[in-house]
Design an enzyme around this catalytic site. Structure first.
Site, short mmCIF file in Angstrom:
data_model
loop_
_atom_site.label_atom_id
_atom_site.label_comp_id
_atom_site.label_asym_id
_atom_site.label_seq_id
_atom_site.Cartn_x
_atom_site.Cartn_y
_atom_site.Cartn_z
CE LYS A 116 -21.74 -0.54 -27.88
NZ LYS A 116 -21.16 -1.82 -28.31
NE ARG A 137 -15.32 0.72 -35.33
CZ ARG A 137 -14.25 0.70 -34.55
NH1 ARG A 137 -13.60 -0.42 -34.38
NH2 ARG A 137 -13.85 1.78 -33.94
CE LYS A 289 -26.33 6.16 -32.36
NZ LYS A 289 -26.67 5.42 -33.57
CB CYS A 416 12.75 -20.72 -21.87
SG CYS A 416 12.94 -19.13 -21.07
S1 IVH Z 1 -23.45 4.37 -33.37
C1 IVH Z 1 -19.91 7.30 -34.23
N1 IVH Z 1 -25.42 2.81 -32.63
O1 IVH Z 1 -20.98 -0.16 -31.16
C2 IVH Z 1 -20.30 6.02 -33.58
N2 IVH Z 1 -23.24 1.89 -32.70
O2 IVH Z 1 -18.48 1.31 -29.97
C3 IVH Z 1 -21.20 5.21 -34.43
N3 IVH Z 1 -23.14 -0.48 -32.09
O3 IVH Z 1 -18.67 -0.45 -33.66
C4 IVH Z 1 -21.77 4.04 -33.73
N4 IVH Z 1 -25.28 -0.75 -31.74
O4 IVH Z 1 -20.84 -1.56 -34.17
C5 IVH Z 1 -24.09 2.91 -32.85
N5 IVH Z 1 -27.27 1.55 -32.03
C6 IVH Z 1 -25.96 1.63 -32.25
C7 IVH Z 1 -25.09 0.53 -32.09
C8 IVH Z 1 -23.73 0.71 -32.31
C9 IVH Z 1 -24.10 -1.35 -31.76
C10 IVH Z 1 -21.69 -0.81 -32.16
C11 IVH Z 1 -21.06 -0.41 -33.44
C12 IVH Z 1 -19.74 0.23 -33.10
C13 IVH Z 1 -19.69 0.11 -31.62
C14 IVH Z 1 -19.24 1.45 -31.08
#
Ligand code: IVH
Length: 675
Positions: A116, A137, A289, A416
């Site tokens: 992540k 986003r 995923k 205040c």
């Molecule tokens: S998948 C449908 N994969 O995490 C969801 N997100 O909370 C699609 N992020 O705003 C997101 N690394 O910016 C995905 N390997 C990764 C990721 C990732 C970072 C962030 C992304 C998103 C947030 C989701």
């Protein structure tokens, strides 16, 4: 005019330079020296300078940035950019796997797993293979157009190795740890402010209106998915999709893998956890995923997050420090928040000097006192908090008596002087001063001016502080009465910034009903509720006179929210400010009660419904789509905007997958229509 041979040479140079950019920034495997690269680059620059008709937006020479923008424009995402649900414990991961197995009715599931990335989510639109648009986003439905800045990132191809009609690539922009260290070294040398961590540095660099500044910052990108696509033969799995993106020269990380079952997930989590300090970029967890894309669609979405994926976060970091004082802050709604002032301590990638103590009960439960040594905890970009007190280290008067008394919340507002009240079953105590209280007034103004509200660029806390303290602004309507004469006399306000602020104020006058309602700062009315209210009532005057019964008809509005709205609208002072705002030119389009046509993500789009939706009858779904300005059609084609899929879908679903169309389940449809 450039001869055909020169046209060809320029095209060759562009492709060659981009190939070397990919080798260098994408694969970390350069084939030529920097000097040789510069040579090619300068030849192309010279050609384009001599024959301007040869330059094009996808030329690598364009990566140096261009003239500064006035502001970022808004872009509605073709497919919403959702977020992920989080898991912190192993048990939560096991539960996720169990839900997936039950949902898919299978024994063991393969998962695509990846880090992540701790950066910023970005969507890149490639039309006919050319990068035409890039957006942040934002709220998931609309983001900011940062195309000019994204073009400066050399790891991002300006042209794909192949040219499908449309491909939206989703991923994360980040700054490598080494580049971050170098940037901060330069900032120090120049006597400029250092960035707290790579994520902030990346965000600051990407949110520059002047793309020439972005071009000087080394940013990189990792793709982790796609949005809308047309004419792309989609693989069967997420792993296949990542391979496809890699083949198109989009950077994908090396650490990705495919594992089986909950055990596989946890093994991966531990493995990446060990590698974390050595990785060249910051991560704050791993993402799991379901690998099979068809299975992903089957599982669908709940509200804003997919059921087929989860983020397994690393534990928050902790550090020891000492409480120097406990202050009380007054928020927009008067809530009193005790805040611990700390001896600076480095935790979770930043230096922390304040930590929230949440509320009175929390301070008592933890018994935090001045002089205490405490454990401070910080996870990702969450506000740091005091986790607990190290009792053995409490400063004592004698063996039994602590040096300092237990914390007590003041009975009058520290700002205040109004009395402080705490409702019977409420955790927070509030200053009863309302907008009489300067602290609340300041916060209300900042909220009003916020990016998601009236979006008044340049109206920050220092400025609001002065305007309120000098008695120049008492309510939001006063902002629109400010003139050059007043502004130029403020501290740190040059003529240029004053002009910019007046322009920003002027621009903000043209807004939407939803933004306006949100900007009012009615207690418990967040952005989503404001949108619901705008959609439901269509006109502000209808909202102003709505009683509780009428309000309860709005989706997601319960008795508490309804009561807050009735109270707010019943207050003569509030109606007066609203009236003044209108008189000073704040305006928006009003509708019949549904969203004004042409504004929502659904407007002008064709929807196809297939299968049985869990709660909505086909006719109702159709009516909702049409009310939001969309059309419903019986057959799927390339032109179809969205395919809404329920249980036991027909061949339309197959065709939608084949064409790579955006697919929604009922929850996804509701989200989209509410946007
Ligand atoms: S998948 C449908 N994969 O995490 C969801 N997100 O909370 C699609 N992020 O705003 C997101 N690394 O910016 C995905 N390997 C990764 C990721 C990732 C970072 C962030 C992304 C998103 C947030 C989701």
């Amino acid at each position: 005019m450039a001869s055909p041979a020169l046209v060809e040479r320029a095209a060759w140079l562009r492709a060659e330079i981009e190939r070397h950019n990919h080798l260098y920034y994408g694969l970390d495997a350069p084939e030529i020296s920097d000097a040789e690269f510069d040579h090619l680059f300068r030849e192309l620059q010279a050609l384009e300078a001599q024959y301007p008709e040869l330059s094009s937006p996808d030329s690598p020479t364009q990566r140096v940035g261009g003239a500064p923008l006035k502001n970022f424009s808004q872009i509605t995402h073709r497919v919403p950019m959702l977020s992920l649900n989080n898991a912190f414990e192993e048990g939560e991961v096991a539960a996720f796997d169990k839900r997936v197995r039950e949902g898919l009715e299978t024994e063991a599931v393969d998962y695509a797993v990846e880090p992540k990335f701790d950066g910023l989510a970005i969507t890149l639109s490639y039309e006919q293979g050319v990068l035409t648009q890039a957006a942040t986003r934002g709220d998931g439905f609309t983001g900011e157009d940062v195309t000019a800045n994204i073009r400066t990132i050399k790891a991002i191809p300006l042209r794909l190795a192949e040219a499908p009609p449309l491909l939206e690539v989703r991923g994360e922009v980040l700054m490598l740890k080494a580049d971050f260290a170098e940037l901060n070294r330069q900032q120090r040398e120049r006597g400029e402010k250092e960035f707290a961590n790579p994520r902030n540095a990346a965000a600051g660099s990407l949110r520059q209106l002047d793309s020439r500044i972005t071009a000087t910052r080394r940013l990189t990108f990792f793709a982790y998915g796609i949005g809308a696509s047309e004419g792309v033969a989609l693989p069967a799995s997420h792993a296949g999709l990542m391979d496809l993106l890699a083949a198109l020269h989009l950077p994908v990380c090396r650490e990705r893998a495919v594992v089986r079952g909950a055990e596989g997930l946890l093994d991966y989590y531990r493995r990446i956890g060990e590698q974390r300090p050595m990785l060249p970029y910051d991560i704050d967890g791993v993402v799991y995923k379901v690998n099979d894309l068809r299975a992903q669609m089957e599982l669908g979405f709940v509200s804003r997050a997919p059921r087929f994926a989860v983020a397994h976060k690393f534990p928050a970091e902790e550090a020891l420090t000492v409480v120097e004082a406990i202050d009380v802050q007054v928020g927009r709604t008067g809530a009193l928040t005790p805040v611990a002032r700390l001896q600076p301590v480095f935790v979770g990638g930043v230096t922390v000097t304040n930590a929230t103590l949440h509320n009175e009960d929390e301070v008592h439960r933890k018994d935090v006192r001045i002089g205490d040594t405490v454990v401070v905890r910080r996870a990702g970009d969450v506000i740091p908090e005091v986790a607990r007190v190290v009792a053995e280290r409490r400063p004592m008067r004698d063996l039994l008596t602590p040096l300092h008394e237990p914390f007590a919340l003041p009975t009058t507002c520290p700002v205040c002087g109004s009395h402080v009240a705490r409702g019977e079953d409420e955790a927070v105590a509030r200053c009863s001063g309302g907008l009489y209280c300067p602290a609340q007034r300041k916060q209300a103004l900042l909220h009003f001016a916020g990016r998601r509200a009236m979006d008044i660029e340049g109206l920050g806390d220092k400025l609001v502080e002065q305007l309120v303290d000098l008695g120049l602004v008492g309510n939001p309507a006063d902002l629109y009465g400010l003139g050059m004469d007043i502004l130029v006399n403020l501290e740190r306000m040059a003529e240029k910034s004053a002009i910019n602020l007046l322009e920003a104020l002027d621009k903000s006058k043209h807004t939407t009903l939803a933004r306006f309602i949100f900007a009012l700062g009615i207690r418990n009315v967040g952005e989503a509720t404001a949108k619901d209210l705008a959609r439901h009532f269509g006109a502000l005057d209808r909202l102003l006179v709505a009683d509780t019964t009428a309000l309860l008809e709005v989706p997601d509005v319960g008795p508490v929210v309804a009561q807050c709205i009735v109270e707010f609208c019943g207050e003569a002072h509030n109606r007066e400010v609203i009236q003044q705002l209108r008189e000073r030119g704040v305006n928006w389009a009003e509708g019949e009660g549904a969203a004004p046509a042409g504004s929502g993500a659904a407007s002008g789009k064709t929807f196809v419904l297939t299968g049985t939706l869990p709660t909505l009858a086909r006719e109702d779904a159709k009516a909702m789509i049409e009310a939001a300005g969309g059309k419903v059609s019986g057959s799927v084609s390339k032109k179809t905007g969205y395919v809404v899929v329920g249980a036991e879908p027909g061949s339309k679903y197959e065709k939608a997958v084949e064409l790579g169309l955006p697919i929604l389940d009922e929850a996804g449809l509701r989200e989209l229509l509410n946007s």
